[in-house]
Design a protein around this motif. Sequence first.
Motif, PDB file in Angstrom:
ATOM      1  N   GLY A 292       0.812  -1.212   0.000  1.00  0.00           N
ATOM      2  CA  GLY A 292       0.000   0.000   0.000  1.00  0.00           C
ATOM      3  C   GLY A 292       0.841   1.255   0.000  1.00  0.00           C
ATOM      4  N   ALA A 293       2.015   1.195   0.608  1.00  0.00           N
ATOM      5  CA  ALA A 293       2.920   2.346   0.612  1.00  0.00           C
ATOM      6  C   ALA A 293       3.655   2.485  -0.710  1.00  0.00           C
ATOM      7  N   ALA A 294       3.959   1.367  -1.375  1.00  0.00           N
ATOM      8  CA  ALA A 294       4.791   1.404  -2.583  1.00  0.00           C
ATOM      9  C   ALA A 294       3.987   1.684  -3.849  1.00  0.00           C
ATOM     10  N   PHE A 295       2.806   1.102  -3.981  1.00  0.00           N
ATOM     11  CA  PHE A 295       2.044   1.204  -5.233  1.00  0.00           C
ATOM     12  C   PHE A 295       1.753   2.650  -5.662  1.00  0.00           C
ATOM     13  N   PRO A 296       1.321   3.531  -4.758  1.00  0.00           N
ATOM     14  CA  PRO A 296       0.994   4.896  -5.217  1.00  0.00           C
ATOM     15  C   PRO A 296       2.178   5.656  -5.806  1.00  0.00           C
ATOM     16  N   LEU A 297       3.403   5.240  -5.492  1.00  0.00           N
ATOM     17  CA  LEU A 297       4.576   5.986  -5.939  1.00  0.00           C
ATOM     18  C   LEU A 297       4.792   5.905  -7.446  1.00  0.00           C
ATOM     19  N   PHE A 298       4.290   4.843  -8.089  1.00  0.00           N
ATOM     20  CA  PHE A 298       4.524   4.719  -9.530  1.00  0.00           C
ATOM     21  C   PHE A 298       3.237   4.866 -10.351  1.00  0.00           C
ATOM     22  N   ILE A 299       2.175   5.372  -9.738  1.00  0.00           N
ATOM     23  CA  ILE A 299       0.904   5.475 -10.442  1.00  0.00           C
ATOM     24  C   ILE A 299       0.965   6.479 -11.590  1.00  0.00           C
ATOM     25  N   THR A 300       1.468   7.685 -11.339  1.00  0.00           N
ATOM     26  CA  THR A 300       1.479   8.716 -12.380  1.00  0.00           C
ATOM     27  C   THR A 300       2.280   8.293 -13.609  1.00  0.00           C
ATOM     28  N   PRO A 301       3.537   7.828 -13.462  1.00  0.00           N
ATOM     29  CA  PRO A 301       4.255   7.397 -14.667  1.00  0.00           C
ATOM     30  C   PRO A 301       3.626   6.186 -15.339  1.00  0.00           C
ATOM     31  N   MET A 302       3.035   5.278 -14.548  1.00  0.00           N
ATOM     32  CA  MET A 302       2.413   4.090 -15.134  1.00  0.00           C
ATOM     33  C   MET A 302       1.196   4.468 -15.973  1.00  0.00           C
ATOM     34  N   PHE A 303       0.321   5.313 -15.428  1.00  0.00           N
ATOM     35  CA  PHE A 303      -0.864   5.725 -16.171  1.00  0.00           C
ATOM     36  C   PHE A 303      -0.488   6.588 -17.378  1.00  0.00           C
ATOM     37  N   THR A 304       0.587   7.358 -17.251  1.00  0.00           N
ATOM     38  CA  THR A 304       1.016   8.207 -18.370  1.00  0.00           C
ATOM     39  C   THR A 304       1.535   7.362 -19.523  1.00  0.00           C
ATOM     40  N   ARG A 305       2.298   6.338 -19.228  1.00  0.00           N
ATOM     41  CA  ARG A 305       2.922   5.533 -20.285  1.00  0.00           C
ATOM     42  C   ARG A 305       1.971   4.476 -20.866  1.00  0.00           C
ATOM     43  N   LEU A 306       1.167   3.857 -20.014  1.00  0.00           N
ATOM     44  CA  LEU A 306       0.281   2.802 -20.492  1.00  0.00           C
ATOM     45  C   LEU A 306      -1.077   3.328 -20.943  1.00  0.00           C
ATOM     46  N   GLY A 307      -1.450   4.476 -20.444  1.00  0.00           N
ATOM     47  CA  GLY A 307      -2.801   4.958 -20.669  1.00  0.00           C
ATOM     48  C   GLY A 307      -3.713   4.462 -19.558  1.00  0.00           C
ATOM     49  N   ASN A 308      -4.792   5.195 -19.287  1.00  0.00           N
ATOM     50  CA  ASN A 308      -5.667   4.851 -18.167  1.00  0.00           C
ATOM     51  C   ASN A 308      -6.256   3.446 -18.284  1.00  0.00           C
ATOM     52  N   SER A 309      -6.719   3.093 -19.476  1.00  0.00           N
ATOM     53  CA  SER A 309      -7.400   1.802 -19.646  1.00  0.00           C
ATOM     54  C   SER A 309      -6.463   0.636 -19.424  1.00  0.00           C
ATOM     55  N   TRP A 310      -5.268   0.680 -20.020  1.00  0.00           N
ATOM     56  CA  TRP A 310      -4.351  -0.444 -19.885  1.00  0.00           C
ATOM     57  C   TRP A 310      -3.693  -0.487 -18.504  1.00  0.00           C
ATOM     58  N   ALA A 311      -3.525   0.662 -17.877  1.00  0.00           N
ATOM     59  CA  ALA A 311      -2.979   0.663 -16.520  1.00  0.00           C
ATOM     60  C   ALA A 311      -3.953  -0.023 -15.557  1.00  0.00           C
ATOM     61  N   LEU A 312      -5.247   0.330 -15.676  1.00  0.00           N
ATOM     62  CA  LEU A 312      -6.248  -0.327 -14.844  1.00  0.00           C
ATOM     63  C   LEU A 312      -6.404  -1.795 -15.215  1.00  0.00           C
ATOM     64  N   SER A 313      -6.262  -2.105 -16.509  1.00  0.00           N
ATOM     65  CA  SER A 313      -6.344  -3.502 -16.944  1.00  0.00           C
ATOM     66  C   SER A 313      -5.191  -4.323 -16.377  1.00  0.00           C
ATOM     67  N   LEU A 314      -4.020  -3.705 -16.234  1.00  0.00           N
ATOM     68  CA  LEU A 314      -2.888  -4.410 -15.633  1.00  0.00           C
ATOM     69  C   LEU A 314      -3.212  -4.831 -14.201  1.00  0.00           C
ATOM     70  N   PHE A 315      -3.843  -3.935 -13.460  1.00  0.00           N
ATOM     71  CA  PHE A 315      -4.279  -4.290 -12.107  1.00  0.00           C
ATOM     72  C   PHE A 315      -5.304  -5.427 -12.151  1.00  0.00           C
ATOM     73  N   ALA A 316      -6.194  -5.378 -13.125  1.00  0.00           N
ATOM     74  CA  ALA A 316      -7.211  -6.425 -13.248  1.00  0.00           C
ATOM     75  C   ALA A 316      -6.573  -7.781 -13.537  1.00  0.00           C
ATOM     76  N   PHE A 317      -5.566  -7.796 -14.441  1.00  0.00           N
ATOM     77  CA  PHE A 317      -4.882  -9.057 -14.738  1.00  0.00           C
ATOM     78  C   PHE A 317      -4.126  -9.581 -13.510  1.00  0.00           C
ATOM     79  N   LEU A 318      -3.527  -8.676 -12.733  1.00  0.00           N
ATOM     80  CA  LEU A 318      -2.839  -9.099 -11.501  1.00  0.00           C
ATOM     81  C   LEU A 318      -3.823  -9.782 -10.552  1.00  0.00           C
ATOM     82  N   SER A 319      -4.970  -9.162 -10.343  1.00  0.00           N
ATOM     83  CA  SER A 319      -5.961  -9.747  -9.429  1.00  0.00           C
ATOM     84  C   SER A 319      -6.525 -11.039  -9.991  1.00  0.00           C
ATOM     85  N   LEU A 320      -6.672 -11.114 -11.311  1.00  0.00           N
ATOM     86  CA  LEU A 320      -7.182 -12.334 -11.930  1.00  0.00           C
ATOM     87  C   LEU A 320      -6.214 -13.496 -11.735  1.00  0.00           C
TER      88      LEU A 320
END
Length: 604
Positions: free
Chosen positions: A509-537
């Motif tokens: 929980g402490a580490a994940f927020p630190l890379f959110i902005t660059p991740m969403f910027t590079r992958l795009g909102n849809s694929w960044a959220l989809s990456l989280f979905a694949f992790l949970s799946l």
Amino acid sequence: MLVSPSETVVDLHEHELEVPTPGATASSASTLHEGLEGHRATGSLKGKDAEYSEKGVTVAPGEGVGEKQQRIPSASPYEGQGTESDPFVVRWLDADAAEGAGGGDGNPLLFPSRKKWYIVGCVAGSTMCVAFGSSVFAGGQTQMVEYFHKSNELLTSGLSFYVLGFALGPLLWGPLSEVFGRRPVCLATYSLYTLFILPSALAKNLETLLISRFLAGLFGGAQMSNSGAVVADVFTASDRALGMSLYAMCPFLGPVIGPILGGYIGEYTTWRWVFWAQLIFAGVTLFFHIFVPETYAAVLLKQRAARLTNETGYIHISIYDLTAHQAGAKPPTLLQKLKTDLGRPVQMLFTEPIVALFALYCAVIYGILYSCFGGLALVFQKGRHWKGGAAGLAFIGIGVGATFGIYANFIINKSYVRKLAKNGGQPLPPEDRLPLCIIGGVAVPIGLFWLAWTQQPSVHWILPIIGSAPFGFGMVCIFLAVSNYLVDAYLLYAASTLAANTLFRSLFGAAFPLFITPMFTRLGNSWALSLFAFLSLGLVPIPLVFMRYGASLRGHSKFAPGHPASHLSRVPTLAEVEVAAEVAEADLARSEDERAERALAKVV
């Protein structure tokens, strides 16, 4: 920070004893019960502490507590003789119901209903405040970037430092509450939590802000780790479901309310009012906390035994300490207890597959939750150009889903209780707790995929908010089911398993927020959220595996109850021995049922 409250909550003792293995014969468990019966006190439990007769017999010097000869009361409300070899065993009395109603040191389970619900309201409110403090920070983050002239990624560490405090706090405050009691630890730490909000509100530089945020999270962690135990202290297992469900709403709703209120504060005032609002919330709940009595039975009875020994001159021993006293074992010092409690969770993370995999599961889900504080801001503020307050409303979907998750847990628990009654009150296998986890595990990726591919500005705003609800629902179901399962599977070491889970998920929980902005910027909102979905799946099979192989893994564990633990040092209490015997019987019954099913399958 979210906690994982459980319908089945045990006192946060680390229980250490030898018990029969699941493969032992039925006589092993029954022998253990017979031995337990031989140690139980059988005298009358009616009366008050002062009900000592004037008549008695003389005790030789040295047999009691001093050189002065004492007179043993012939009508003590406690079993025993008051000597070193046969002390009075202090346990709850019938009269403790009246003492508890009057605010004395009575049995917390017999407190009046209004007093119990006052206690639940106070600990739930303080827990909500601490959880609220983790996410309200996001409301003033844009202004803080401009004030401190730092990057948005660096300011996000204010959230991360706060959650990092959650990871370390429970390892300290749990053992301290077992030694000194719930009340002094909760009051002291919550007072310090309130105090350390003040430097954040007055900070002139980023260093002050980050340090004060970490210290606030560290001391606030006591509410996250101990409040569930306080609720368990005042309710019996059969009455606990409603209290725990209502309490459980607060740590889940706190992070949802934070961005909403923080967003409007940041929009219409300055970022400092984000912390002033948190300070006011903490101050109000701290005031009501002052009137919460001690609820931890082991500490209350130990204090009563010490008081009676001092007042009467006769030896009194708490029922929780009797076995250790009879064995001549000294209770562990605070330093020894801290050493054990700090080391065992880490050890179990690396040696127990059940603990490790469920810690990973909860950590990923927890990391995704805290990533949403930055991720949804990018989706609704930058993508849809919503202002801060309106953007905070996007978290309502998660909150609604979390509320339904708590309700689902309440319904499932009713079914569990009926199944328990049908089983004659005998403990059910821990794996019976996992169906809710499986349901939640399926709901989480559904919600994340839904959110990922409806967040585009061209899609109506209500759809992504509705899509976030299954994520909130599944998240709560997973946390509550895993918490229940770990408590049932490692009953005698429940504190360590939950501490290991808390430690690991707080780090994520402490580490994940630190890379959110660059991740969403590079992958795009849809694929960044989809990456989280694949992790949970990818983590969905974990509870399914343990449904099938959980009993076998527990059979090879040196920490699961019902298995040899000769390497452990502390003498168990009578309550611990009784619990171990019940678990051993449950495992034995399960193995016999499985053998019968296999034999029937062969015949068919």
